[in-house]
Design a protein around this motif. Sequence first.
Motif, PDB file in Angstrom:
ATOM      1  N   ASP A 167     -45.929  49.487 -23.031  1.00 21.07           N
ATOM      2  CA  ASP A 167     -46.707  48.741 -21.914  1.00 21.07           C
ATOM      3  C   ASP A 167     -45.897  48.504 -20.553  1.00 21.07           C
ATOM      4  O   ASP A 167     -44.794  47.663 -20.791  1.00 21.07           O
ATOM      5  N   GLU A 168     -46.210  49.069 -19.735  1.00 21.29           N
ATOM      6  CA  GLU A 168     -45.500  48.785 -18.277  1.00 21.29           C
ATOM      7  C   GLU A 168     -45.400  47.480 -18.042  1.00 21.29           C
ATOM      8  O   GLU A 168     -44.318  47.050 -16.982  1.00 21.29           O
ATOM      9  N   GLY A 169     -46.433  46.862 -17.977  1.00 17.69           N
ATOM     10  CA  GLY A 169     -46.692  45.652 -17.261  1.00 17.69           C
ATOM     11  C   GLY A 169     -45.713  44.646 -17.944  1.00 17.69           C
ATOM     12  O   GLY A 169     -45.114  43.924 -17.248  1.00 17.69           O
ATOM     13  N   PHE A 170     -45.644  44.743 -19.451  1.00 20.02           N
ATOM     14  CA  PHE A 170     -44.930  43.817 -20.254  1.00 20.02           C
ATOM     15  C   PHE A 170     -43.580  44.119 -19.884  1.00 20.02           C
ATOM     16  O   PHE A 170     -42.441  43.279 -19.895  1.00 20.02           O
ATOM     17  N   LYS A 171     -43.233  45.399 -19.824  1.00 22.56           N
ATOM     18  CA  LYS A 171     -41.664  45.767 -19.463  1.00 22.56           C
ATOM     19  C   LYS A 171     -41.217  45.290 -18.162  1.00 22.56           C
ATOM     20  O   LYS A 171     -40.134  44.951 -18.110  1.00 22.56           O
ATOM     21  N   GLN A 172     -42.320  45.110 -17.148  1.00 22.40           N
ATOM     22  CA  GLN A 172     -41.931  44.714 -15.909  1.00 22.40           C
ATOM     23  C   GLN A 172     -41.738  43.413 -16.045  1.00 22.40           C
ATOM     24  O   GLN A 172     -40.679  42.798 -15.422  1.00 22.40           O
ATOM     25  N   MET A 173     -42.524  42.737 -16.607  1.00 18.45           N
ATOM     26  CA  MET A 173     -42.243  41.274 -16.745  1.00 18.45           C
ATOM     27  C   MET A 173     -41.189  40.883 -17.349  1.00 18.45           C
ATOM     28  O   MET A 173     -40.395  39.907 -17.098  1.00 18.45           O
ATOM     29  N   SER A 174     -40.606  41.521 -18.421  1.00 20.20           N
ATOM     30  CA  SER A 174     -39.398  41.327 -19.180  1.00 20.20           C
ATOM     31  C   SER A 174     -38.177  41.421 -18.279  1.00 20.20           C
ATOM     32  O   SER A 174     -37.294  40.490 -18.347  1.00 20.20           O
ATOM     33  N   HIS A 175     -38.402  42.570 -17.609  1.00 21.68           N
ATOM     34  CA  HIS A 175     -37.154  42.878 -16.484  1.00 21.68           C
ATOM     35  C   HIS A 175     -36.991  41.764 -15.660  1.00 21.68           C
ATOM     36  O   HIS A 175     -35.941  41.185 -15.147  1.00 21.68           O
ATOM     37  N   SER A 176     -38.233  41.436 -14.989  1.00 19.82           N
ATOM     38  CA  SER A 176     -38.328  40.368 -13.837  1.00 19.82           C
ATOM     39  C   SER A 176     -37.755  39.121 -14.169  1.00 19.82           C
ATOM     40  O   SER A 176     -37.115  38.248 -13.525  1.00 19.82           O
ATOM     41  N   TRP A 177     -37.980  38.617 -15.587  1.00 14.65           N
ATOM     42  CA  TRP A 177     -37.363  37.445 -16.109  1.00 14.65           C
ATOM     43  C   TRP A 177     -35.975  37.482 -16.072  1.00 14.65           C
ATOM     44  O   TRP A 177     -35.332  36.514 -16.054  1.00 14.65           O
TER      45      TRP A 177
END
Length: 240
Positions: A216-226
């Motif tokens: 899931d790209e959205g979850f991966k991006q959230m993890s990276h941003s955090w």
Amino acid sequence: MTYCVGLLLDAGILLLSDTRTNAGLDNISTYRKMFLFENPGERAIGIMTAGSLSVTQTTLARLGDANDDPDSDRSILRAPTMLQVAEIVGSTLSDVTAEVSAKMERMSQGASASMIVAGQRKGGPMRMFLVYPEGNFIEATADTPFLQIGEHKYGKPILDRVIEVDTSLADAEKAVLLSMDSTLRSNLSVGMPLDMAIIERDAFRISRTRRIEATDEGFKQMSHSWSEALRNAFQEIDPI
């Protein structure tokens, strides 16, 4: 192991669980830990499980049989209050735990499980309970609006700092996903995919469900941003 978290907010109930089950270092499987029940317009109930798979599957099977039996007085879909739903789940879990443990003790092993039970029926308030293997339970309150089971210690700090009873569902969704992300990074016994469900206040149905895969790209991006936000915040804090 597993990680499940439930939030009881003014706006509704939010549930999130992983799906990893370990039976040894070389035997890792995916099993659903979240189970949803509803009579749309009348009630919606979510149950999340952690612990022995034999205990949780047997407990859910018996709850399902009771729902299908019109003469049963142990149906969570016909119980008059959410408190009685929790009592039915607790009693069933306690019975199954005792039965399975008795068999396992012959092999010097044990078996237990815990569950989060949450939902709302028409005419009653939203409620959420953490049910222990012995069948007793505690309830989420305005002062403590979230409950966790399984490998919960890594994901608790952000919930302690962010979640209040008046937190919006959008912010709550972000918080529980980051809570899960912290747990995924620190414990290999918790794993993707994830299951999420939302029961909005007075909807009396499952308002939304979502399965989040490892891709899931959205979850991966959230993890990276955090991760980036934490690193930046760390650099900005002066040493004492």
